[in-house]
Scaffold this motif. Structure first.
Motif, PDB file in Angstrom:
ATOM      1  N   SER A  94      16.195  12.355  13.853  1.00 33.83           N
ATOM      2  CA  SER A  94      15.655  13.732  13.945  1.00 33.83           C
ATOM      3  C   SER A  94      14.720  13.682  12.668  1.00 33.83           C
ATOM      4  N   ILE A  95      14.958  13.008  11.827  1.00 38.06           N
ATOM      5  CA  ILE A  95      13.996  12.938  10.579  1.00 38.06           C
ATOM      6  C   ILE A  95      12.614  12.007  10.908  1.00 38.06           C
ATOM      7  N   ASP A  96      11.422  12.277  10.419  1.00 38.08           N
ATOM      8  CA  ASP A  96      10.178  11.732  10.713  1.00 38.08           C
ATOM      9  C   ASP A  96       9.881  10.777   9.580  1.00 38.08           C
ATOM     10  N   PHE A  97      10.383   9.476   9.838  1.00 40.65           N
ATOM     11  CA  PHE A  97      10.444   8.437   8.770  1.00 40.65           C
ATOM     12  C   PHE A  97       8.866   8.342   8.255  1.00 40.65           C
ATOM     13  N   TRP A  98       8.007   8.412   9.412  1.00 32.71           N
ATOM     14  CA  TRP A  98       6.665   7.890   9.036  1.00 32.71           C
ATOM     15  C   TRP A  98       5.952   9.272   8.419  1.00 32.71           C
ATOM     16  N   GLU A  99       6.252  10.436   8.779  1.00 32.72           N
ATOM     17  CA  GLU A  99       5.861  11.594   7.656  1.00 32.72           C
ATOM     18  C   GLU A  99       6.057  11.615   6.193  1.00 32.72           C
ATOM     19  N   ILE A 100       7.318  10.888   5.909  1.00 30.30           N
ATOM     20  CA  ILE A 100       7.713  10.740   4.811  1.00 30.30           C
ATOM     21  C   ILE A 100       7.158   9.567   4.049  1.00 30.30           C
ATOM     22  N   ALA A 101       6.885   8.460   4.766  1.00 28.53           N
ATOM     23  CA  ALA A 101       5.939   7.244   4.558  1.00 28.53           C
ATOM     24  C   ALA A 101       4.549   7.699   4.123  1.00 28.53           C
ATOM     25  N   ALA A 102       4.016   8.252   4.876  1.00 28.93           N
ATOM     26  CA  ALA A 102       2.574   8.970   4.628  1.00 28.93           C
ATOM     27  C   ALA A 102       2.348   9.511   3.222  1.00 28.93           C
ATOM     28  N   LYS A 103       3.434  10.147   2.662  1.00 29.83           N
ATOM     29  CA  LYS A 103       3.161  11.138   1.524  1.00 29.83           C
ATOM     30  C   LYS A 103       3.137  10.054   0.242  1.00 29.83           C
ATOM     31  N   HIS A 104       3.603   8.846   0.523  1.00 31.82           N
ATOM     32  CA  HIS A 104       3.677   7.832  -0.342  1.00 31.82           C
ATOM     33  C   HIS A 104       2.768   6.537  -0.109  1.00 31.82           C
ATOM     34  N   GLU A 105       1.807   6.809   0.619  1.00 25.35           N
ATOM     35  CA  GLU A 105       0.723   5.657   0.763  1.00 25.35           C
ATOM     36  C   GLU A 105      -0.105   5.990  -0.408  1.00 25.35           C
ATOM     37  N   ASN A 106      -0.368   4.771  -1.002  1.00 23.64           N
ATOM     38  CA  ASN A 106      -1.221   4.402  -2.234  1.00 23.64           C
ATOM     39  C   ASN A 106      -2.916   4.609  -1.655  1.00 23.64           C
ATOM     40  N   ALA A 107      -3.563   5.395  -2.329  1.00 23.62           N
ATOM     41  CA  ALA A 107      -4.851   5.326  -1.839  1.00 23.62           C
ATOM     42  C   ALA A 107      -5.998   4.371  -2.512  1.00 23.62           C
ATOM     43  N   GLY A 149       0.892  -1.091  -0.167  1.00 26.31           N
ATOM     44  CA  GLY A 149      -0.177   0.206   0.023  1.00 26.31           C
ATOM     45  C   GLY A 149       0.820   1.333  -0.097  1.00 26.31           C
ATOM     46  N   PHE A 150       1.798   1.289  -0.166  1.00 26.27           N
ATOM     47  CA  PHE A 150       3.159   2.283  -0.074  1.00 26.27           C
ATOM     48  C   PHE A 150       4.115   2.105  -1.262  1.00 26.27           C
ATOM     49  N   ASP A 151       4.512   3.272  -1.770  1.00 25.12           N
ATOM     50  CA  ASP A 151       5.323   3.382  -2.768  1.00 25.12           C
ATOM     51  C   ASP A 151       6.818   3.172  -2.062  1.00 25.12           C
ATOM     52  N   PHE A 152       7.401   2.069  -2.055  1.00 27.29           N
ATOM     53  CA  PHE A 152       8.339   2.038  -1.056  1.00 27.29           C
ATOM     54  C   PHE A 152       9.588   2.545  -1.744  1.00 27.29           C
TER      55      PHE A 152
END
Length: 108
Positions: free
Chosen positions: A95-108, A36-39
């Motif tokens: 200090s980098i929010d991995f999950w913020e980055i992942a959320a940008k690439h979640e497939n709808a 569900g993500f563009d890994f």
């Protein structure tokens, strides 16, 4: 010309269980995996964010951190350091929010 050296690998500076950034990213998803993500986009953006967060003279190249060899070429003011006074790469990466980055690439 600045002489460079290895500051260590992803495995010995950031994640002792992950051999590289990709492995750590996939492990972050747990048993569900990155379905569900563009890994590939996540890994690319995460790598860019890491390089942007590091001092200008330091970069993550493949799975290795490279930076200036001579102390005179190091300008790490304002960056975290470890107990030995070396650049704390792990703190910078954390200090980098991995999950913020992942959320940008979640497939709808």
């Amino acid at each position: 010309m600045t002489t460079t050296t290895s500051y260590g690998t992803w495995n010995n500076r950031v994640d002792s269980y992950g051999i590289n950034l990709q492995t750590s990213a996939i492990e972050a998803f747990g048993s569900e995996g990155p379905d569900g993500f563009d890994f590939d986009a996540i890994v690319s953006d995460y790598r860019t964010a890491i390089n942007d967060a590091l001092p200008d003279s330091v970069s993550l190249c493949g799975d290795e951190f490279i930076g200036p060899y001579y102390e005179a070429d190091c300008d790490f003011d304002g960056y975290p350091t470890d107990e030995g006074g070396r650049l704390d790469i792990k703190a910078i990466v954390e200090s980098i929010d991995f999950w913020e980055i992942a959320a940008k690439h979640e497939n709808a």
